[in-house]
Design a protein around this motif. Structure first.
Motif, PDB file in Angstrom:
ATOM      1  N   ARG B   4      46.623  32.508  43.443  1.00 13.02           N
ATOM      2  CA  ARG B   4      45.418  33.165  42.940  1.00 13.02           C
ATOM      3  C   ARG B   4      44.361  32.097  42.732  1.00 13.02           C
ATOM      4  NH1 ARG B   4      45.450  36.926  37.534  1.00 13.02           N
ATOM      5  NH2 ARG B   4      45.964  38.630  38.919  1.00 13.02           N
ATOM      6  N   HIS B   6      40.536  31.352  41.338  1.00 14.91           N
ATOM      7  CA  HIS B   6      39.365  31.798  40.579  1.00 14.91           C
ATOM      8  C   HIS B   6      38.165  30.980  41.009  1.00 14.91           C
ATOM      9  CE1 HIS B   6      42.355  33.275  37.593  1.00 14.91           C
ATOM     10  NE2 HIS B   6      41.492  34.268  37.567  1.00 14.91           N
ATOM     11  N   MET B   8      34.257  30.382  39.995  1.00 18.40           N
ATOM     12  CA  MET B   8      33.201  30.676  39.017  1.00 18.40           C
ATOM     13  C   MET B   8      31.992  29.805  39.325  1.00 18.40           C
ATOM     14  SD  MET B   8      34.682  32.828  36.872  1.00 18.40           S
ATOM     15  CE  MET B   8      33.464  32.948  35.570  1.00 18.40           C
ATOM     16  N   GLY B  39      32.701  35.976  38.054  1.00 12.89           N
ATOM     17  CA  GLY B  39      33.151  35.210  39.206  1.00 12.89           C
ATOM     18  C   GLY B  39      34.031  36.055  40.093  1.00 12.89           C
ATOM     19  N   LYS B  40      34.682  35.368  41.016  1.00 11.40           N
ATOM     20  CA  LYS B  40      35.551  36.047  41.974  1.00 11.40           C
ATOM     21  C   LYS B  40      36.988  35.632  41.739  1.00 11.40           C
ATOM     22  CE  LYS B  40      33.279  34.175  45.360  1.00 11.40           C
ATOM     23  NZ  LYS B  40      32.806  33.733  46.685  1.00 11.40           N
ATOM     24  N   VAL B  41      37.892  36.525  42.011  1.00  7.41           N
ATOM     25  CA  VAL B  41      39.302  36.157  42.036  1.00  7.41           C
ATOM     26  C   VAL B  41      39.845  36.563  43.404  1.00  7.41           C
ATOM     27  CG1 VAL B  41      39.913  38.280  40.817  1.00  7.41           C
ATOM     28  CG2 VAL B  41      41.543  36.415  40.913  1.00  7.41           C
ATOM     29  N   ILE B  42      40.529  35.636  44.028  1.00 10.71           N
ATOM     30  CA  ILE B  42      41.043  35.876  45.373  1.00 10.71           C
ATOM     31  C   ILE B  42      42.559  35.707  45.323  1.00 10.71           C
ATOM     32  CG2 ILE B  42      40.975  35.099  47.786  1.00 10.71           C
ATOM     33  CD1 ILE B  42      38.125  33.873  46.872  1.00 10.71           C
ATOM     34  N   GLU B  43      43.270  36.778  45.630  1.00 12.57           N
ATOM     35  CA  GLU B  43      44.733  36.721  45.631  1.00 12.57           C
ATOM     36  C   GLU B  43      45.207  36.551  47.063  1.00 12.57           C
ATOM     37  OE1 GLU B  43      45.677  39.368  41.637  1.00 12.57           O
ATOM     38  OE2 GLU B  43      46.288  40.128  43.602  1.00 12.57           O
ATOM     39  N   LEU B  44      45.934  35.466  47.278  1.00 15.11           N
ATOM     40  CA  LEU B  44      46.394  35.131  48.628  1.00 15.11           C
ATOM     41  C   LEU B  44      47.895  35.356  48.714  1.00 15.11           C
ATOM     42  CD1 LEU B  44      44.524  31.727  48.681  1.00 15.11           C
ATOM     43  CD2 LEU B  44      43.892  33.662  50.117  1.00 15.11           C
ATOM     44  N   ASP B  45      48.334  36.032  49.753  1.00 17.79           N
ATOM     45  CA  ASP B  45      49.765  36.150  50.029  1.00 17.79           C
ATOM     46  C   ASP B  45      50.043  35.238  51.220  1.00 17.79           C
ATOM     47  OD1 ASP B  45      52.331  36.822  50.560  1.00 17.79           O
ATOM     48  OD2 ASP B  45      51.977  38.971  50.807  1.00 17.79           O
ATOM     49  N   MET B  58      41.465  25.400  51.836  1.00 20.10           N
ATOM     50  CA  MET B  58      40.877  26.747  52.032  1.00 20.10           C
ATOM     51  C   MET B  58      39.695  26.947  51.093  1.00 20.10           C
ATOM     52  SD  MET B  58      44.216  29.236  52.156  1.00 20.10           S
ATOM     53  CE  MET B  58      45.517  29.030  53.379  1.00 20.10           C
ATOM     54  N   LEU B  62      36.087  27.439  52.692  1.00 17.97           N
ATOM     55  CA  LEU B  62      35.655  28.833  52.805  1.00 17.97           C
ATOM     56  C   LEU B  62      35.451  29.547  51.473  1.00 17.97           C
ATOM     57  CD1 LEU B  62      35.187  31.237  54.843  1.00 17.97           C
ATOM     58  CD2 LEU B  62      37.510  31.911  54.286  1.00 17.97           C
ATOM     59  N   LEU B  63      36.424  29.418  50.576  1.00 19.12           N
ATOM     60  CA  LEU B  63      36.442  30.356  49.449  1.00 19.12           C
ATOM     61  C   LEU B  63      35.378  30.066  48.404  1.00 19.12           C
ATOM     62  CD1 LEU B  63      40.307  30.709  49.035  1.00 19.12           C
ATOM     63  CD2 LEU B  63      38.773  32.085  50.424  1.00 19.12           C
TER      64      LEU B  63
END
Lengths: 76, 76
Positions: B4, B6, B8, B39-45, B58, B62-63
């Protein structure tokens, strides 16, 4: 006091932002990215003593669209 | 494995989204909201064994826009 709210799209709801990130990571050469979901995190700086019930009310009324989004509250 | 991220906005960078949320909470009658940052939270599998260094790459590529945003990585 600080509280942090995570708002994510519910499982089963299409997440085009997440899909776009997954595709872009592939384009950049990152392998093994099975799934990406993107959500919001909202950090609240609240008056001391604000109850979790109040924060839940904020989420239900404004921060999340509970039809398609779920949220979790962390109080720090 | 799940990770995960975060993302901000850095301190000092104007956060109009957060300011809008703070104002809207006030309009709805919630008192004592001193500050809101969104902010954003990006969950990566990810494939098992993906290193934290890869996830950092990453984020840098990009993120997150590291000029104005900071990120934290949590590996679950």
């Amino acid at each position: 006091m600080k509280a942090r709210v995570h708002v994510m799209l519910k499982n089963g709801v299409l997440d085009p932002q997440g899909a776009a990130v997954r595709h872009a990571l592939g384009t950049l050469g990152f392998e093994g990215v099975n799934d990406v979901r993107q959500g919001k995190v909202i950090e609240l700086d609240l008056a001391d003593g604000t109850s979790e019930a109040t924060i839940t009310e904020m989420c239900d009324k404004l921060l999340a669209n509970t039809v398609i989004e779920s949220y979790t509250i962390e109080i720090a």
